[in-house]
Scaffold this motif. Sequence first.
Motif, PDB file in Angstrom:
ATOM      1  N   LYS A   2       0.835  -1.206   0.000  1.00 29.50           N
ATOM      2  CA  LYS A   2       0.000   0.000   0.000  1.00 29.50           C
ATOM      3  C   LYS A   2       0.868   1.254   0.000  1.00 29.50           C
ATOM      4  O   LYS A   2       0.607   2.217  -0.745  1.00 29.50           O
ATOM      5  CB  LYS A   2      -0.921  -0.011   1.221  1.00 29.50           C
ATOM      6  N   VAL A   3       1.909   1.262   0.830  1.00 31.57           N
ATOM      7  CA  VAL A   3       2.799   2.423   0.906  1.00 31.57           C
ATOM      8  C   VAL A   3       3.557   2.598  -0.407  1.00 31.57           C
ATOM      9  O   VAL A   3       3.704   3.715  -0.916  1.00 31.57           O
ATOM     10  CB  VAL A   3       3.766   2.283   2.094  1.00 31.57           C
ATOM     11  N   LEU A   4       4.046   1.506  -0.984  1.00 27.37           N
ATOM     12  CA  LEU A   4       4.746   1.581  -2.268  1.00 27.37           C
ATOM     13  C   LEU A   4       3.828   2.118  -3.368  1.00 27.37           C
ATOM     14  O   LEU A   4       4.272   2.854  -4.261  1.00 27.37           O
ATOM     15  CB  LEU A   4       5.283   0.207  -2.654  1.00 27.37           C
ATOM     16  N   LYS A   5       2.557   1.770  -3.302  1.00 27.09           N
ATOM     17  CA  LYS A   5       1.593   2.287  -4.280  1.00 27.09           C
ATOM     18  C   LYS A   5       1.439   3.794  -4.136  1.00 27.09           C
ATOM     19  O   LYS A   5       1.340   4.525  -5.141  1.00 27.09           O
ATOM     20  CB  LYS A   5       0.246   1.582  -4.104  1.00 27.09           C
ATOM     21  N   TYR A   6       1.406   4.293  -2.908  1.00 27.79           N
ATOM     22  CA  TYR A   6       1.339   5.739  -2.692  1.00 27.79           C
ATOM     23  C   TYR A   6       2.584   6.431  -3.262  1.00 27.79           C
ATOM     24  O   TYR A   6       2.494   7.511  -3.852  1.00 27.79           O
ATOM     25  CB  TYR A   6       1.215   6.062  -1.209  1.00 27.79           C
ATOM     26  N   ILE A   7       3.746   5.811  -3.068  1.00 28.83           N
ATOM     27  CA  ILE A   7       4.975   6.403  -3.598  1.00 28.83           C
ATOM     28  C   ILE A   7       4.904   6.493  -5.123  1.00 28.83           C
ATOM     29  O   ILE A   7       5.254   7.521  -5.714  1.00 28.83           O
ATOM     30  CB  ILE A   7       6.199   5.577  -3.143  1.00 28.83           C
ATOM     31  N   GLN A   8       4.408   5.452  -5.745  1.00 30.08           N
ATOM     32  CA  GLN A   8       4.256   5.468  -7.195  1.00 30.08           C
ATOM     33  C   GLN A   8       3.252   6.541  -7.628  1.00 30.08           C
ATOM     34  O   GLN A   8       3.457   7.241  -8.624  1.00 30.08           O
ATOM     35  CB  GLN A   8       3.807   4.094  -7.695  1.00 30.08           C
ATOM     36  N   THR A   9       2.190   6.685  -6.846  1.00 37.83           N
ATOM     37  CA  THR A   9       1.202   7.729  -7.138  1.00 37.83           C
ATOM     38  C   THR A   9       1.838   9.114  -7.074  1.00 37.83           C
ATOM     39  O   THR A   9       1.565   9.980  -7.917  1.00 37.83           O
ATOM     40  CB  THR A   9       0.026   7.647  -6.145  1.00 37.83           C
ATOM     41  N   GLY A  10       2.680   9.336  -6.076  1.00 34.65           N
ATOM     42  CA  GLY A  10       3.355  10.624  -5.955  1.00 34.65           C
ATOM     43  C   GLY A  10       4.217  10.944  -7.160  1.00 34.65           C
ATOM     44  O   GLY A  10       4.236  12.082  -7.651  1.00 34.65           O
ATOM     45  N   ILE A  11       4.915   9.943  -7.659  1.00 37.65           N
ATOM     46  CA  ILE A  11       5.742  10.126  -8.861  1.00 37.65           C
ATOM     47  C   ILE A  11       4.855  10.466 -10.053  1.00 37.65           C
ATOM     48  O   ILE A  11       5.146  11.386 -10.835  1.00 37.65           O
ATOM     49  CB  ILE A  11       6.570   8.852  -9.140  1.00 37.65           C
ATOM     50  N   GLU A  12       3.760   9.740 -10.190  1.00 33.67           N
ATOM     51  CA  GLU A  12       2.846   9.976 -11.312  1.00 33.67           C
ATOM     52  C   GLU A  12       2.175  11.335 -11.224  1.00 33.67           C
ATOM     53  O   GLU A  12       1.832  11.942 -12.255  1.00 33.67           O
ATOM     54  CB  GLU A  12       1.785   8.868 -11.346  1.00 33.67           C
ATOM     55  N   GLU A  13       1.975  11.841  -9.990  1.00 33.71           N
ATOM     56  CA  GLU A  13       1.365  13.163  -9.817  1.00 33.71           C
ATOM     57  C   GLU A  13       2.333  14.293 -10.143  1.00 33.71           C
ATOM     58  O   GLU A  13       1.922  15.451 -10.239  1.00 33.71           O
ATOM     59  CB  GLU A  13       0.867  13.325  -8.384  1.00 33.71           C
ATOM     60  N   GLY A  14       3.621  13.972 -10.288  1.00 36.95           N
ATOM     61  CA  GLY A  14       4.590  14.995 -10.641  1.00 36.95           C
ATOM     62  C   GLY A  14       5.499  15.454  -9.538  1.00 36.95           C
ATOM     63  O   GLY A  14       6.337  16.346  -9.741  1.00 36.95           O
ATOM     64  N   ALA A  15       5.386  14.866  -8.336  1.00 40.32           N
ATOM     65  CA  ALA A  15       6.306  15.193  -7.256  1.00 40.32           C
ATOM     66  C   ALA A  15       7.675  14.568  -7.555  1.00 40.32           C
ATOM     67  O   ALA A  15       7.782  13.600  -8.306  1.00 40.32           O
ATOM     68  CB  ALA A  15       5.771  14.687  -5.925  1.00 40.32           C
ATOM     69  N   THR A  16       8.705  15.120  -6.946  1.00 43.99           N
ATOM     70  CA  THR A  16      10.068  14.657  -7.172  1.00 43.99           C
ATOM     71  C   THR A  16      10.584  13.923  -5.946  1.00 43.99           C
ATOM     72  O   THR A  16      10.446  14.407  -4.822  1.00 43.99           O
ATOM     73  CB  THR A  16      11.003  15.844  -7.470  1.00 43.99           C
TER      74      THR A  16
END
Length: 490
Positions: free
Chosen positions: A333-347
């Motif tokens: 679940k946490v890894l999925k959030y990290i991937q979401t952050g990357i996809e949202e454009g965060a660095t």
Amino acid sequence: MLKLQMFINGEWLDSFSKETDDVINPANGKIIAEVAKGNEEDARTAIDSARKAFDSGIWSDLPAAERASYLFKIADKIEENASRLSKLESANTGKPFRESEYDIADAVDCFRYHAGLITKPDGQTYPVSDPVQAMVVREPVGVCGLIAPWNFPLLTGAWKLAPALAAGNTVVYKPSGVTPITTVKLFEIIEEVGIPSGVANLVMGDGATVGNEIAENDKVDMISFTGSTTTGRSIMKKASGNIKNISLELGGKSPNIVFADADFETAVDYALFGTFMNAGQVCNAGSRLLLEESIHEKFLDRLVKRAKEIRVGPGDQTSTEMGALVSKSHMEKVLKYIQTGIEEGATLACGGRRITENGLEKGYFIEPTIFIDTKPNMKIVQEEIFGPVLVVQKFKDEAEAILLANDTSYGLAAGVFSQDGAKALRVIKKIRAGITWVNAYNLAYNEAPWGGYKQSGIGRGLGTFGLEEFTEAKQININLEVEPTNWFGN
């Protein structure tokens, strides 16, 4: 391997279904215990036991000092077994041994605090206009359903059981099925000190079965729940059948605000502690770092350098500073959030991946992770991740810092770092959160109330406020001039 049973009406029992669940060490994926898996029938049996015990007065009618003596004995027994309990806690949760040691010591203090508190004066009297002595006394609520999370198993047990029992209630306690080991050991201590049968009952099982039965059952007078906001919302609905008292300590997405005039190293240190303690699996984690623009780059350079140096590993290694996440499913679940952050454009400034080197491939480890270039509407900024993930935001002045700090549906905790005391207090007073710190973060005390605003919960735990959560206020009026009122004539 440990075999763990439920404790109902003074007896250790398997579930009616005879089903069991495996308990996993998250540092290596190995099975370390087998636990009885309860269902609705087990929950109803425990509730009936607690109801009968409460109605009999076997516990609530005891003098406060006598109830306190049991709590003091529980504290002593926890302290005597602290080393073993700490090792079990680390094996079950994945947290470093030094964190487990702190949790166990805090649980000891919690039982002693509440044992002392209930022997102190309480109640109130009122100088009313009639010839009446008016007073208020505090009485136990009744049967309390206590539903606990997996991140602080024994400590949460103390935070709930100590005030509930101190106030004279009987309880049905449901720990998380992921981390039940030290809770079972706590109930072994409860049995050992001789608390009467039926007063304290332990039922394991899924939230969808055991948890729902506790929330819905009309023989339960109160629910105290710690966990996610989503589950808390569901429990509120289920508890409405007989209008149960409710105490909810829910999620958070807490801001940690650092002004340019803060003590630099102190602020960096607490930014790390507020985020990565217990691998970020803390409801009040300072998972949103708000930095004043003028120190943004300098602060990030130091923060990222130190985050990369955090020693991640099994909880039983003395060198470990951050342990595993509690389960494989939670890690994913946490890894999925990290991937979401990357996809949202965060660095990603650092981290972002599962650790599989140096013998950690079978455990559930994630690198300390820091996101920069975030925007307020991103999921990683708005939603609770409950892992070692920090999102960084910039602000220009006090007004913007306050605006960003309050810009989520949560209101559990907040920190402000500044050497200008007046400014720090101005900002703290504007933040909608129940637990706040100035020039510190993540400190908790049994003497002080714990809980949040908005969707972070209802009610308060700990301190005198927490004890009152487990009581009802009764008004008593005694007429001192006994004669007819003649309200309706002679």
